[in-house]
Design an enzyme around this catalytic site. Sequence first.
Site, short mmCIF file in Angstrom:
data_model
loop_
_atom_site.label_atom_id
_atom_site.label_comp_id
_atom_site.label_asym_id
_atom_site.label_seq_id
_atom_site.Cartn_x
_atom_site.Cartn_y
_atom_site.Cartn_z
N HIS A 20 0.83 -1.20 0.00
CA HIS A 20 0.00 0.00 0.00
C HIS A 20 0.87 1.26 0.00
O HIS A 20 1.76 1.40 0.82
CB HIS A 20 -0.92 -0.02 1.22
CG HIS A 20 -1.87 1.12 1.25
ND1 HIS A 20 -2.19 1.76 2.40
CD2 HIS A 20 -2.57 1.73 0.27
CE1 HIS A 20 -3.06 2.72 2.14
NE2 HIS A 20 -3.30 2.72 0.85
N ASP A 28 7.84 5.79 -20.86
CA ASP A 28 8.24 5.59 -22.24
C ASP A 28 9.75 5.37 -22.31
O ASP A 28 10.45 5.46 -21.31
CB ASP A 28 7.79 6.78 -23.10
CG ASP A 28 8.38 8.12 -22.66
OD1 ASP A 28 9.55 8.17 -22.21
OD2 ASP A 28 7.69 9.13 -22.79
N HIS A 97 6.59 18.09 -15.80
CA HIS A 97 7.42 16.92 -16.11
C HIS A 97 8.64 16.82 -15.21
O HIS A 97 9.02 15.72 -14.77
CB HIS A 97 7.84 16.95 -17.58
CG HIS A 97 8.56 15.72 -18.03
ND1 HIS A 97 8.00 14.47 -18.01
CD2 HIS A 97 9.81 15.55 -18.51
CE1 HIS A 97 8.85 13.58 -18.47
NE2 HIS A 97 9.97 14.21 -18.78
N TYR A 119 6.05 11.98 -23.34
CA TYR A 119 5.25 12.10 -22.11
C TYR A 119 4.28 10.94 -21.87
O TYR A 119 3.29 11.10 -21.17
CB TYR A 119 4.51 13.44 -22.06
CG TYR A 119 5.43 14.62 -22.17
CD1 TYR A 119 6.25 14.97 -21.11
CD2 TYR A 119 5.52 15.35 -23.35
CE1 TYR A 119 7.13 16.04 -21.21
CE2 TYR A 119 6.39 16.43 -23.46
CZ TYR A 119 7.19 16.77 -22.39
OH TYR A 119 8.05 17.82 -22.49
N ALA A 120 4.57 9.78 -22.42
CA ALA A 120 3.75 8.59 -22.13
C ALA A 120 4.29 7.97 -20.85
O ALA A 120 4.94 6.93 -20.87
CB ALA A 120 3.80 7.62 -23.31
N ASN A 121 4.04 8.65 -19.75
CA ASN A 121 4.55 8.25 -18.44
C ASN A 121 3.44 8.46 -17.41
O ASN A 121 2.69 9.42 -17.49
CB ASN A 121 5.74 9.13 -18.02
CG ASN A 121 6.80 9.23 -19.08
OD1 ASN A 121 7.39 8.23 -19.45
ND2 ASN A 121 7.03 10.43 -19.58
#
Length: 130
Positions: A20, A28, A97, A119-121
């Site tokens: 948890h 990316d 970012h 920015y595929a994060n």
Amino acid sequence: MRRAGILNRHLAGALAELGHGDGVLVCDAGMPIPDGPRVVDLAFRAGVPAFAEILDGLLAELVVEGATAATEVRDANPEAAALLVGHFPDSLSFVPHERLKELSARTRLVVRTGEARPYANVLLRCGVFF
């Protein structure tokens, strides 16, 4: 060998160790990977495996109570932004970012995809199943 679910032994083992509040960065191929967290690099070639495929697979295995993405994704990669908003309509927050990179240093696990779009994060915060 497992019949279903995640077959990559490094990823399956890392997921089993999460608790948890632990963080998981799904990133990316261009995201700088911090020293410290355990890294499972799934990148094979540009675009393979895709960010969406890995995210969908992880969400089938994890309970996620929150997610954080870069503010820049909304303009630079609207497809990834729509994917994230669709998966986390009530629990997605945005930070610059540079802040996302700072936060990623405190995660327990980094899963690197072959995604080649900017920015595929996303930083996932683990929840509990009960």
